[in-house]
Design an enzyme around this catalytic site. Structure first.
Site, PDB file in Angstrom:
ATOM      1  CB  CYS A   1      32.751  12.961  10.255  1.00  0.00           C
ATOM      2  SG  CYS A   1      33.532  11.351   9.998  1.00  0.00           S
TER       3      CYS A   1
ATOM      4  CG  ASN B   1      33.562   8.819   6.229  1.00  0.00           C
ATOM      5  OD1 ASN B   1      33.991  10.012   6.367  1.00  0.00           O
ATOM      6  ND2 ASN B   1      32.942   8.105   7.114  1.00  0.00           N
TER       7      ASN B   1
ATOM      8  CG  HIS C   1      29.820  12.938   7.090  1.00  0.00           C
ATOM      9  ND1 HIS C   1      31.078  13.079   6.660  1.00  0.00           N
ATOM     10  CD2 HIS C   1      29.938  11.900   7.902  1.00  0.00           C
ATOM     11  CE1 HIS C   1      31.856  11.989   6.830  1.00  0.00           C
ATOM     12  NE2 HIS C   1      31.288  11.216   7.875  1.00  0.00           N
TER      13      HIS C   1
HETATM   14  C1  LIG Z   1      31.254  -1.052   7.820  1.00  0.00           C
HETATM   15  C2  LIG Z   1      30.061  -1.722   7.080  1.00  0.00           C
HETATM   16  C3  LIG Z   1      29.941  -1.285   5.805  1.00  0.00           C
HETATM   17  C4  LIG Z   1      30.010  -3.053   7.388  1.00  0.00           C
HETATM   18  O1  LIG Z   1      28.728  -3.690   6.745  1.00  0.00           O
HETATM   19  P1  LIG Z   1      27.878  -4.603   7.678  1.00  0.00           P
HETATM   20  O2  LIG Z   1      26.740  -4.956   7.013  1.00  0.00           O
HETATM   21  O3  LIG Z   1      27.288  -4.103   8.957  1.00  0.00           O
HETATM   22  O4  LIG Z   1      28.906  -5.862   7.943  1.00  0.00           O
HETATM   23  P2  LIG Z   1      29.232  -6.687   9.274  1.00  0.00           P
HETATM   24  O5  LIG Z   1      30.363  -5.902   9.911  1.00  0.00           O
HETATM   25  O6  LIG Z   1      27.897  -7.000   9.951  1.00  0.00           O
HETATM   26  O7  LIG Z   1      29.830  -7.910   8.774  1.00  0.00           O
HETATM   27  C5  LIG Z   1      29.180  -8.737   7.792  1.00  0.00           C
HETATM   28  C6  LIG Z   1      30.064  -9.759   7.129  1.00  0.00           C
HETATM   29  O8  LIG Z   1      30.775  -9.003   6.042  1.00  0.00           O
HETATM   30  C7  LIG Z   1      32.247  -9.429   6.460  1.00  0.00           C
HETATM   31  N1  LIG Z   1      32.830  -8.069   6.172  1.00  0.00           N
HETATM   32  C8  LIG Z   1      33.286  -7.214   6.760  1.00  0.00           C
HETATM   33  N2  LIG Z   1      33.939  -6.283   5.982  1.00  0.00           N
HETATM   34  C9  LIG Z   1      33.979  -6.829   4.664  1.00  0.00           C
HETATM   35  C10 LIG Z   1      34.646  -6.583   3.660  1.00  0.00           C
HETATM   36  N3  LIG Z   1      35.369  -5.267   3.378  1.00  0.00           N
HETATM   37  N4  LIG Z   1      34.480  -7.293   2.431  1.00  0.00           N
HETATM   38  C11 LIG Z   1      34.172  -8.632   2.802  1.00  0.00           C
HETATM   39  N5  LIG Z   1      33.411  -8.799   3.595  1.00  0.00           N
HETATM   40  C12 LIG Z   1      33.410  -8.034   4.788  1.00  0.00           C
HETATM   41  C13 LIG Z   1      32.299  -9.393   7.992  1.00  0.00           C
HETATM   42  O9  LIG Z   1      33.322 -10.182   8.400  1.00  0.00           O
HETATM   43  C14 LIG Z   1      30.956 -10.424   8.385  1.00  0.00           C
HETATM   44  O10 LIG Z   1      31.300 -11.766   7.926  1.00  0.00           O
HETATM   45  P3  LIG Z   1      30.574 -12.909   8.933  1.00  0.00           P
HETATM   46  O11 LIG Z   1      28.980 -12.749   8.756  1.00  0.00           O
HETATM   47  O12 LIG Z   1      31.143 -14.099   8.165  1.00  0.00           O
HETATM   48  O13 LIG Z   1      30.988 -12.697  10.151  1.00  0.00           O
HETATM   49  C15 LIG Z   1      28.609  -1.125   7.923  1.00  0.00           C
HETATM   50  O14 LIG Z   1      28.605  -1.716   9.072  1.00  0.00           O
HETATM   51  C16 LIG Z   1      28.853   0.505   7.970  1.00  0.00           C
HETATM   52  O15 LIG Z   1      28.766   1.207   6.831  1.00  0.00           O
HETATM   53  N6  LIG Z   1      28.626   0.988   9.358  1.00  0.00           N
HETATM   54  C17 LIG Z   1      28.927   2.554   9.170  1.00  0.00           C
HETATM   55  C18 LIG Z   1      30.438   3.022   9.093  1.00  0.00           C
HETATM   56  C19 LIG Z   1      30.549   4.364   8.763  1.00  0.00           C
HETATM   57  O16 LIG Z   1      30.069   4.895   8.080  1.00  0.00           O
HETATM   58  N7  LIG Z   1      31.551   4.817   9.612  1.00  0.00           N
HETATM   59  C20 LIG Z   1      31.820   6.256   9.634  1.00  0.00           C
HETATM   60  C21 LIG Z   1      30.913   7.239  10.305  1.00  0.00           C
HETATM   61  S1  LIG Z   1      31.314   8.789  10.261  1.00  0.00           S
END
Ligand SMILES: CC(C)(COP(=O)(O)OP(=O)(O)OC[C@H]1O[C@@H](n2cnc3c(N)ncnc32)[C@H](O)[C@@H]1OP(=O)(O)O)[C@@H](O)C(=O)NCCC(=O)NCCS
Length: 325
Positions: free
Chosen positions: A112, A282, A252
């Site tokens: 990114c 993204n 970003h």
């Molecule tokens: C990816 C992201 C949105 C996930 O959100 P989160 O709050 O961290 O969610 P988690 O990974 O802890 O998962 C929470 C729950 O939601 C579930 N879940 C994950 N993706 C899901 C989706 N797309 N839809 C529904 N549920 C989902 C998980 O399985 C988990 O369930 P559980 O509690 O039963 O195990 C978040 O971590 C994020 O934004 N990270 C940064 C990603 C990013 O910006 N990357 C690029 C950087 S350049």
């Protein structure tokens, strides 16, 4: 006097994939995606919309706005992690398409951060030779690098391209004010994408999941907020500027929650932060130049405005840039 952006351009693939469309592909919901990321829709490349093709369309717009002919470009950089070929570079394909016959061309693999790293390189080249003209592009078709069964990643990313033509200006008080870029390869396992498995048996990597993005979302989130904050604070330290001097912030577009956290910690006024992550998700190296082009075409930038850019991506790579428009 310094390195200025002479023109910008962008290109988004035609097809939009909404959260409701995603509900039919993986076990997710519009509500979950919007709450956790702020994303509502993203674009997906199709026929005639390979990475180099959307990069070319963005480049043509940027050249047109700059009033610079392709033959005048000395260096062509594409920030990308999703070129349709590993070799030649996406930059060489764009060079061929636009006819930038006098340029040397290469890709920057900084995830990114590819576009801002490219701006940094361009600035240094132009400072060394005021006649130099550089075309910097951020372009991705990440839809081709996603595991569409993995709901942790396929909801986050999208496709698009943005471009900027840079050159020297004698105008007082205009140009790149400073850059502050960093990487930390020790954290690679939190966000990565394998190559295709090796054909050399001695170089095979066990558990190679293939060519798609793998991400530890929670960890990435924490590092992204801290890294962007630190790089901006570091850049203010280097340049002697403060948030009060900044007229516009083009971050970003990783996701809304990350951006809100960074904005909160650094007391960024909400109305100064450019956001379009809800529309495109993204798009990695492309988010900043797309947002820059939209801002520029909406006449939101006035000469002399101080614009702050910041980024974070796989590697990890991150950083910040200040430009006096
Ligand atoms: C990816 C992201 C949105 C996930 O959100 P989160 O709050 O961290 O969610 P988690 O990974 O802890 O998962 C929470 C729950 O939601 C579930 N879940 C994950 N993706 C899901 C989706 N797309 N839809 C529904 N549920 C989902 C998980 O399985 C988990 O369930 P559980 O509690 O039963 O195990 C978040 O971590 C994020 O934004 N990270 C940064 C990603 C990013 O910006 N990357 C690029 C950087 S350049």
């Amino acid at each position: 006097m310094g390195t200025v952006i002479l023109g910008t351009g962008s290109c988004l693939p035609r097809k939009a994939l909404t959260n409701f469309d995603l509900e039919k592909i993986v076990d997710t919901s519009d509500e979950w995606i919007r709450t956790r990321t702020g994303i509502e829709s993203r674009r997906i490349g199709g026929k005639g919309e390979k990475t180099y093709q959307i990069a070319t369309a963005a480049a043509r717009q940027a050249l047109d706005m700059a009033g610079v002919a392709p033959e005048e470009i000395d260096l062509l950089i594409v920030g990308t992690i999703s070129s349709h070929m590993l070799m030649p570079s996406c930059a060489c394909f764009v060079q061929k398409e636009i006819g930038a016959v006098n340029a040397f061309a290469y890709d920057v693999n900084a995830a990114c951060s590819g576009f801002l790293y490219g701006i940094d390189i361009a600035d240094k080249q132009i400072r060394a030779d005021h006649d130099f003209k550089v075309l910097v592009i951020g372009a991705e078709t990440l839809s081709s690098r996603l595991n569409w069964r993995d709901r942790n990643t396929c909801i986050v990313f999208g496709d698009g391209a943005g471009a900027a033509v840079l050159g020297h200006s004698d105008d007082d008080g205009r140009g790149v004010i400073g850059t502050n870029h960093c990487s930390d390869g020790r954290l690679w396992q939190l966000l990565y994408m394998h190559n295709a498995p090796s054909t050399n048996p001695d170089l095979l990597v066990a558990d190679n999941p293939g060519v798609h993005i793998v991400m530890e979302g929670r960890e990435v989130f924490k590092y992204a907020v801290k890294a962007m904050e630190d790089s901006i604070v570091g850049l203010f330290g280097k340049t002697g500027l403060t948030m009060a001097d900044v007229d516009l912030i083009i971050p970003h577009q990783a996701n809304m929650r990350i951006l809100k956290k960074v904005a909160e910690r650094l007391e960024m006024p909400e109305e100064k932060v450019v956001l379009n992550v809800m529309n495109y998700g993204n798009t990695s190296a492309a988010t900043i130049p797309i947002a820059l082009d939209e801002t520029n075409r909406a006449a939101m930038l006035r000469p002399g405005d101080t614009v702050l850019f910041c980024t974070f991506g796989g590697g990890f790579t991150w950083g910040a840039t200040l430009i006096s428009w």
